[in-house]
Write a protein that holds these residues in place. Structure first.
Motif, PDB file in Angstrom:
ATOM      1  N   TYR A 124       0.830  -1.203   0.000  1.00 28.54           N
ATOM      2  CA  TYR A 124       0.000   0.000   0.000  1.00 28.54           C
ATOM      3  C   TYR A 124       0.866   1.255   0.000  1.00 28.54           C
ATOM      4  CZ  TYR A 124      -4.085  -2.768   1.352  1.00 28.54           C
ATOM      5  OH  TYR A 124      -5.117  -3.667   1.384  1.00 28.54           O
ATOM      6  N   VAL A 125       0.241   2.358  -0.411  1.00 33.66           N
ATOM      7  CA  VAL A 125       0.831   3.681  -0.250  1.00 33.66           C
ATOM      8  C   VAL A 125      -0.204   4.568   0.430  1.00 33.66           C
ATOM      9  CG1 VAL A 125       0.138   4.488  -2.570  1.00 33.66           C
ATOM     10  CG2 VAL A 125       2.011   5.619  -1.357  1.00 33.66           C
ATOM     11  N   LEU A 126       0.284   5.381   1.327  1.00 32.32           N
ATOM     12  CA  LEU A 126      -0.523   6.388   2.003  1.00 32.32           C
ATOM     13  C   LEU A 126       0.125   7.731   1.677  1.00 32.32           C
ATOM     14  CD1 LEU A 126      -2.842   6.536   4.331  1.00 32.32           C
ATOM     15  CD2 LEU A 126      -0.905   7.199   5.732  1.00 32.32           C
ATOM     16  N   GLN A 149       6.744   4.604  13.954  1.00 35.05           N
ATOM     17  CA  GLN A 149       5.387   4.598  14.506  1.00 35.05           C
ATOM     18  C   GLN A 149       4.470   3.677  13.703  1.00 35.05           C
ATOM     19  OE1 GLN A 149       5.107   8.830  14.109  1.00 35.05           O
ATOM     20  NE2 GLN A 149       5.353   9.193  16.312  1.00 35.05           N
ATOM     21  N   VAL A 150       4.621   3.683  12.393  1.00 33.87           N
ATOM     22  CA  VAL A 150       3.784   2.835  11.544  1.00 33.87           C
ATOM     23  C   VAL A 150       4.163   1.364  11.727  1.00 33.87           C
ATOM     24  CG1 VAL A 150       3.216   2.316   9.127  1.00 33.87           C
ATOM     25  CG2 VAL A 150       3.227   4.694   9.938  1.00 33.87           C
ATOM     26  N   SER A 153       7.659  14.601   1.768  1.00 36.86           N
ATOM     27  CA  SER A 153       6.316  15.149   1.591  1.00 36.86           C
ATOM     28  C   SER A 153       5.198  14.185   1.944  1.00 36.86           C
ATOM     29  CB  SER A 153       6.149  15.651   0.160  1.00 36.86           C
ATOM     30  OG  SER A 153       6.330  14.587  -0.751  1.00 36.86           O
ATOM     31  N   GLY A 154       5.524  13.098   2.623  1.00 38.79           N
ATOM     32  CA  GLY A 154       4.470  12.216   3.115  1.00 38.79           C
ATOM     33  C   GLY A 154       4.046  11.124   2.171  1.00 38.79           C
ATOM     34  N   ASN A 155       5.000  10.425   1.593  1.00 39.73           N
ATOM     35  CA  ASN A 155       4.738   9.258   0.755  1.00 39.73           C
ATOM     36  C   ASN A 155       5.168   8.042   1.566  1.00 39.73           C
ATOM     37  OD1 ASN A 155       4.161  10.861  -1.753  1.00 39.73           O
ATOM     38  ND2 ASN A 155       6.270  11.483  -1.393  1.00 39.73           N
ATOM     39  N   LEU A 156       4.212   7.318   2.106  1.00 37.99           N
ATOM     40  CA  LEU A 156       4.458   6.225   3.045  1.00 37.99           C
ATOM     41  C   LEU A 156       4.029   4.905   2.419  1.00 37.99           C
ATOM     42  CD1 LEU A 156       5.094   5.344   6.029  1.00 37.99           C
ATOM     43  CD2 LEU A 156       2.668   5.752   6.475  1.00 37.99           C
ATOM     44  N   LYS A 174       7.868   7.266  -9.011  1.00 44.52           N
ATOM     45  CA  LYS A 174       8.506   6.711  -7.807  1.00 44.52           C
ATOM     46  C   LYS A 174       7.511   5.911  -6.980  1.00 44.52           C
ATOM     47  CE  LYS A 174      12.834   7.867  -7.886  1.00 44.52           C
ATOM     48  NZ  LYS A 174      13.866   6.841  -7.911  1.00 44.52           N
ATOM     49  N   ILE A 175       6.283   6.384  -6.907  1.00 46.31           N
ATOM     50  CA  ILE A 175       5.252   5.640  -6.177  1.00 46.31           C
ATOM     51  C   ILE A 175       5.115   4.248  -6.782  1.00 46.31           C
ATOM     52  CG2 ILE A 175       2.757   5.496  -5.740  1.00 46.31           C
ATOM     53  CD1 ILE A 175       2.824   8.602  -5.422  1.00 46.31           C
TER      54      ILE A 175
END
Length: 179
Positions: free
Chosen positions: A3-5, A26-27, A41-44, A172-173
């Motif tokens: 997954y990606v968040l 944390q994840v 920039s928040g690609n998890l 990249k995602i």
């Protein structure tokens, strides 16, 4: 499943600071595996056997407690990414000055976004409405300040309910989801 968040509005102009190394830890503590991030920039990225609904609920609770300024995010899996990517029109792969994706978040009214974007004066801009978001291309950099993207997007009522990534980050995602 991988997954990606995509988080909206973090680490922008020194505000809403999230340290990616801390977020990864944390994840992992939430039980997700193979956790990774891409840029600040928040690609998890992570693996989970849970449903999208369960994962979304977990992250909503997590962000309310840990990072209350994170009020919108986009969550999807590798399969969803591939389906959307493979349905992109030929112009997306061509030479454009700019490419951006306005990823839908759970809070956004997708039909409102489509209606509002379709009503904008596009000029030489190109738009494709995918399942995950709006794919937007700009042909020439010299005209960027006159584009609907530049002139109107920030003023749209849905703006704070989408999270934007450029074309390079979209690629990249895909790479991170394929790992």
């Amino acid at each position: 499943m991988r997954y990606v968040l995509l988080l909206r509005g973090i680490n922008v102009g020194g505000r809403n600071k999230v340290v990616m190394a801390d977020l990864r830890k944390q994840v992992q503590a939430l039980g997700f595996t193979r956790v990774a991030t891409y840029i600040n920039s928040g690609n998890l990225f992570f693996d989970s056997l849970k449903s999208v609904e369960d994962i979304s609920a977990m992250f909503q609770a997590f962000f309310e407690q840990t990072y209350p300024f994170v009020t919108a995010f986009s969550l999807f899996n590798h399969e969803d990414y591939q389906a959307d990517y493979l349905s992109l029109p030929a112009w997306w792969q061509g030479e454009l000055a700019r490419k951006d994706v306005l990823f839908y978040t759970e809070q956004v009214d997708r039909q409102l976004v489509k209606d509002r974007v379709a009503a904008l004066p596009m000029g030489d801009e190109l738009v494709h409405f995918g399942r995950l978001g709006v794919y937007w291309g700009k042909r020439e950099e010299k005209n960027y300040l006159q584009t609907a993207y530049h002139k109107f997007l920030l003023k749209e009522p849905f703006y704070k309910q989408v999270t934007i990534r450029n074309g390079k980050t979209l690629e990249k995602i895909g790479e991170f989801l394929s790992r």
